[in-house]
Design an enzyme around this catalytic site. Structure first.
Site, PDB file in Angstrom:
ATOM      1  N   ARG A  85      19.773  42.518  37.714  1.00  0.00           N
ATOM      2  CA  ARG A  85      20.900  42.473  36.721  1.00  0.00           C
ATOM      3  C   ARG A  85      20.609  43.207  35.487  1.00  0.00           C
ATOM      4  NH1 ARG A  85      25.297  39.257  36.065  1.00  0.00           N
ATOM      5  NH2 ARG A  85      25.471  38.053  34.224  1.00  0.00           N
ATOM      6  N   THR A  95      33.410  41.223  41.588  1.00  0.00           N
ATOM      7  CA  THR A  95      31.894  41.282  41.764  1.00  0.00           C
ATOM      8  C   THR A  95      32.199  41.270  43.253  1.00  0.00           C
ATOM      9  OG1 THR A  95      31.485  39.938  40.132  1.00  0.00           O
ATOM     10  CG2 THR A  95      29.847  39.768  41.824  1.00  0.00           C
ATOM     11  N   ASN A 148      30.799  43.496  36.368  1.00  0.00           N
ATOM     12  CA  ASN A 148      31.342  42.213  36.045  1.00  0.00           C
ATOM     13  C   ASN A 148      32.866  42.128  35.985  1.00  0.00           C
ATOM     14  OD1 ASN A 148      31.682  39.780  34.455  1.00  0.00           O
ATOM     15  ND2 ASN A 148      31.940  40.744  32.396  1.00  0.00           N
ATOM     16  N   GLU A 184      28.832  43.960  31.635  1.00  0.00           N
ATOM     17  CA  GLU A 184      28.041  42.680  31.722  1.00  0.00           C
ATOM     18  C   GLU A 184      27.740  42.087  30.557  1.00  0.00           C
ATOM     19  OE1 GLU A 184      27.824  40.765  35.060  1.00  0.00           O
ATOM     20  OE2 GLU A 184      27.702  42.819  35.402  1.00  0.00           O
ATOM     21  N   ASP A 240      28.842  38.472  29.774  1.00  0.00           N
ATOM     22  CA  ASP A 240      28.560  37.005  30.147  1.00  0.00           C
ATOM     23  C   ASP A 240      27.599  36.396  29.257  1.00  0.00           C
ATOM     24  OD1 ASP A 240      29.740  37.279  32.661  1.00  0.00           O
ATOM     25  OD2 ASP A 240      28.179  38.130  33.865  1.00  0.00           O
ATOM     26  N   SER A 280      24.030  34.455  34.655  1.00  0.00           N
ATOM     27  CA  SER A 280      25.049  34.812  35.645  1.00  0.00           C
ATOM     28  C   SER A 280      25.526  33.490  36.212  1.00  0.00           C
ATOM     29  CB  SER A 280      24.621  35.834  36.661  1.00  0.00           C
ATOM     30  OG  SER A 280      25.289  36.126  37.894  1.00  0.00           O
ATOM     31  N   GLY A 311      33.746  36.002  42.032  1.00  0.00           N
ATOM     32  CA  GLY A 311      34.505  34.758  41.566  1.00  0.00           C
ATOM     33  C   GLY A 311      34.308  34.290  40.231  1.00  0.00           C
ATOM     34  N   GLY A 312      33.535  34.910  39.312  1.00  0.00           N
ATOM     35  CA  GLY A 312      33.284  34.460  38.047  1.00  0.00           C
ATOM     36  C   GLY A 312      32.626  33.110  37.979  1.00  0.00           C
TER      37      GLY A 312
HETATM   38  O1  DON Z   1      27.346  37.159  36.671  1.00  0.00           O
HETATM   39  C1  DON Z   1      28.366  36.815  36.677  1.00  0.00           C
HETATM   40  O2  DON Z   1      28.397  35.392  36.690  1.00  0.00           O
HETATM   41  C2  DON Z   1      29.577  37.358  36.515  1.00  0.00           C
HETATM   42  N1  DON Z   1      29.457  38.818  35.644  1.00  0.00           N
HETATM   43  C3  DON Z   1      30.154  37.729  37.708  1.00  0.00           C
HETATM   44  C4  DON Z   1      31.665  38.500  37.739  1.00  0.00           C
HETATM   45  C5  DON Z   1      32.645  37.922  39.007  1.00  0.00           C
HETATM   46  O3  DON Z   1      32.274  37.339  39.758  1.00  0.00           O
HETATM   47  C6  DON Z   1      33.897  38.929  38.670  1.00  0.00           C
HETATM   48  N2  DON Z   1      34.656  38.896  39.899  1.00  0.00           N
HETATM   49  N3  DON Z   1      35.189  37.742  40.374  1.00  0.00           N
END
Ligand code: DON
Length: 583
Positions: A103, A378, A398, A417, A420, A449, A470-471
């Protein structure tokens, strides 16, 4: 949400009104794809094809993962990347497990308050757009370490398909084109990104048109020939640093030169006889999945049933407690001490259960802060080879198309990123996460993350490979796919497609996808004191990519017993360009 997904969900709804059993629900989604010797599930069909070809040519799951990741960097620019970072969870056929953390890291010149103005307020979008949002990318070093340590093929062989697709171009399907169209406005703001992803009239490439990326092909070619130094010490790093300086960023050559991939022991826990192997900090994913599973283990989810008010209430309460812990306690392990022994302890889960009042909504206000929104940018892929080597990868820029910038001549979309991190305690990030000190910005620190690449074994053998974008909802999406298989008896396709619910402590509500809850269930939950939000706020909830070993569903695996064979894959219908393919 695509028409197909709507139809799919409508079918679930119609069926759930009839209160049919899971077995008859299987007809509502595409059947899982069967493979005898290997299975690849990704969010972009050409990348899936590349992965399968690597397996057919004798490569193992790690070889396939490396080839898939480089291909996605070409064919899935919304999230596939060499300008971002991610995680790889591995379980080799001999039982070895590993977690590669490639990451992004905060640049050396990063400061805790870098996204605040002189009044201490957040500068809107400063951590999201342009070069100041970019963390030092890790993907190229991560893929190389995976290949060197666990792969069997040479770098040039694994990178050749991606290089050809970038150089010669590929014809966009409707799904591919719709993803590009979704990013058109953002990409138009950066001349270099616009030059690559938009036509000369400024419109995005459409279905049937060919997208070529000659600059990216050149950079990939250099990496293929010379290794990661070509990226971290060569033209790519030089160009990115130069563009960053010109674009008010803080990246330096030293950031690239000092970047190191980290290896960690995965987080592991047991749930109803299944062994979960998932992502440790700097991801919150595996820890929080395990904490939620530990809480849920004492509830009779299977007999209560999928979507029952009691089940949803128990899930929401477990999520509420676990997300508070995520937010308050977790961060980069080189910078903070993560209380994993406690968070993974079944006795701690029992303590939490004591606080849950059955049939009554808890109150988030009595706990600590959190919030959330998500998007779909993502990407996760799951791979299993015929020997039983399993690889689960989630990697990302991200936000969609990352920071939306490409350094001239590189063809490389860069991540955002840095968002985050906690830009300011108490102020939500892109996903509505209101985070604390443990995740404050510091030079060379990795932001916390939610990515949760997961592998599950049973009786010491691979059982399931799963993950999703999915964030902040990645964690609950992955969790629910597991529950759908283990507790609710769904086949793997149904498990990744079924409508989802989500709770993340703040805002204090149960989010649900359309048709996840029947009107009766909603009334029951409201009578318990829950606030429900089916507003479908924003993009669809992730794109799970799953593999089940030995049968389409648990019932089939158990029925076959020692004779269970094959592997069954499914890509979420929410992934408009994805595919599962076995051979
Ligand atoms: O690492 C993470 O948790 C976030 N940067 C993930 C971002 C993400 O899943 C965006 N798409 N759905």
């Amino acid at each position: 949400m695509g028409l197909y997904t709507r139809q799919l969900i409508a079918s679930f709804a119609a069926l759930s009104v009839l209160a049919v059993s899971p077995a008859s629900l299987f007809a509502a989604v595409p059947a899982p794809v069967e493979g005898k010797n290997g299975m690849v599930v990704t969010a972009q069909h050409l990348a899936t094809d590349v992965g399968v070809e690597v397996l057919k040519a004798g490569g193992n799951a790690v070889d396939a993962a490396v080839a898939v990741a480089y291909t996605l960097a070409v064919t899935y620019p919304t999230a596939g990347n060499i300008g971002g970072g991610g995680f790889m969870t591995l379980r080799m056929a001999d039982g070895r497990t590993d977690f590669l953390d490639f990451r992004e890291k905060a640049p050396l010149a990063a400061t805790k308050t870098m996204y605040l103005d002189d009044k201490g307020e957040i500068v809107p979008r400063a951590s999201l757009d342009g070069y100041l949002a970019v963390g030092t990318p890790g993907t190229v070093k991560g893929l190389e370490l995976a290949r060197e340590k666990y792969g069997s093929k040479d770098r040039a062989t694994l990178m050749a398909p991606a290089i050809a697709l970038a150089r010669d171009g590929f014809t966009l399907t409707q799904g591919d084109a719709s993803i590009l169209a979704g990013g058109a406005k953002r990409l138009a703001k950066d001349p270099e990104a616009a030059k690559i992803f938009l036509k000369s009239d400024g419109t995005p490439y459409g279905e049937g048109e060919v997208l070529k990326q000659p600059d990216l092909a050149r950079v990939l070619g250099e990496i293929s020939a010379k290794g990661p130094d070509a990226f971290y010490k060569g033209f790519a790093a030089d160009s990115i640093v130069k563009a960053s300086e010109a674009g008010k960023g803080i990246l330096t050559k030293a950031d690239f030169e000092q970047y190191k991939v980290r290896e960690f022991k995965p987080v592991e826990c047991d749930y109803r006889g299944y062994h979960i192997i998932s992502s440790p900090p700097p991801s919150s994913g595996g820890v929080i999945i395990c904490e939620i599973l530990n809480i849920l283990e004492a509830y009779p989810l299977a007999s209560q049933g999928y979507g029952a008010a009691s089940t949803v209430s128990q899930m929401a309460e477990a999520m509420r407690y676990a997300y508070v812990d995520r937010n308050a306690a977790l961060g980069d392990p080189d910078f903070v001490k993560n209380p994993l022994p406690k968070m993974l302890d079944k006795a701690y889960a029992a303590e939490i259960r004591q606080k849950i009042d059955p049939g009554k909504a808890g109150k988030s206000a009595d706990l600590k802060p959190f919030g959330g929104k998500e998007s779909t940018e993502t990407t996760h892929f799951s791979i299993l080879d015929g020997k039983g080597n399993a690889v689960s990868v989630t990697y990302t820029l991200n936000g969609s198309f990352g920071a939306g910038v490409v350094a001239p001549g590189t063809g490389i979309l860069l991540n955002n990123e840095m968002d985050d991190f906690t830009s300011k305690p108490g102020v939500p990030n892109l996903y509505g996460l209101v985070q604390g000190e443990a995740n404050a910005i510091a030079p060379q620190k990795t932001p916390l993350s939610s990515m949760s690449p997961t592998i599950i074994t049973r009786d010491g053998k691979p059982f399931m490979v799963i993950g999703s974008p999915g964030g902040s909802r990645i964690i609950t999406i992955t969790l629910e796919a597991i529950l759908n298989v283990v507790d609710f008896g769904m086949d793997i396709s149904m498990a990744v497609n079924a409508p989802r619910i989500h709770h993340q402590w703040q805002p204090d509500k149960i989010f649900y996808e359309p048709y996840a809850l029947s009107p009766d269930t909603i009334k029951l939950l409201q009578s318990m004191g829950y606030t429900l939000d089916g507003g479908n706020d924003g993009p669809v909830w992730g794109q799970a990519a799953g593999i089940l070993v030995g049968g389409k569903s648990l019932a089939e695996i158990d029925k076959a017993g020692a004779k269970a064979t094959g592997m069954f894959g499914a890509i979420d219908a929410r992934a408009v360009a994805g595919s599962a393919k076995g051979y």
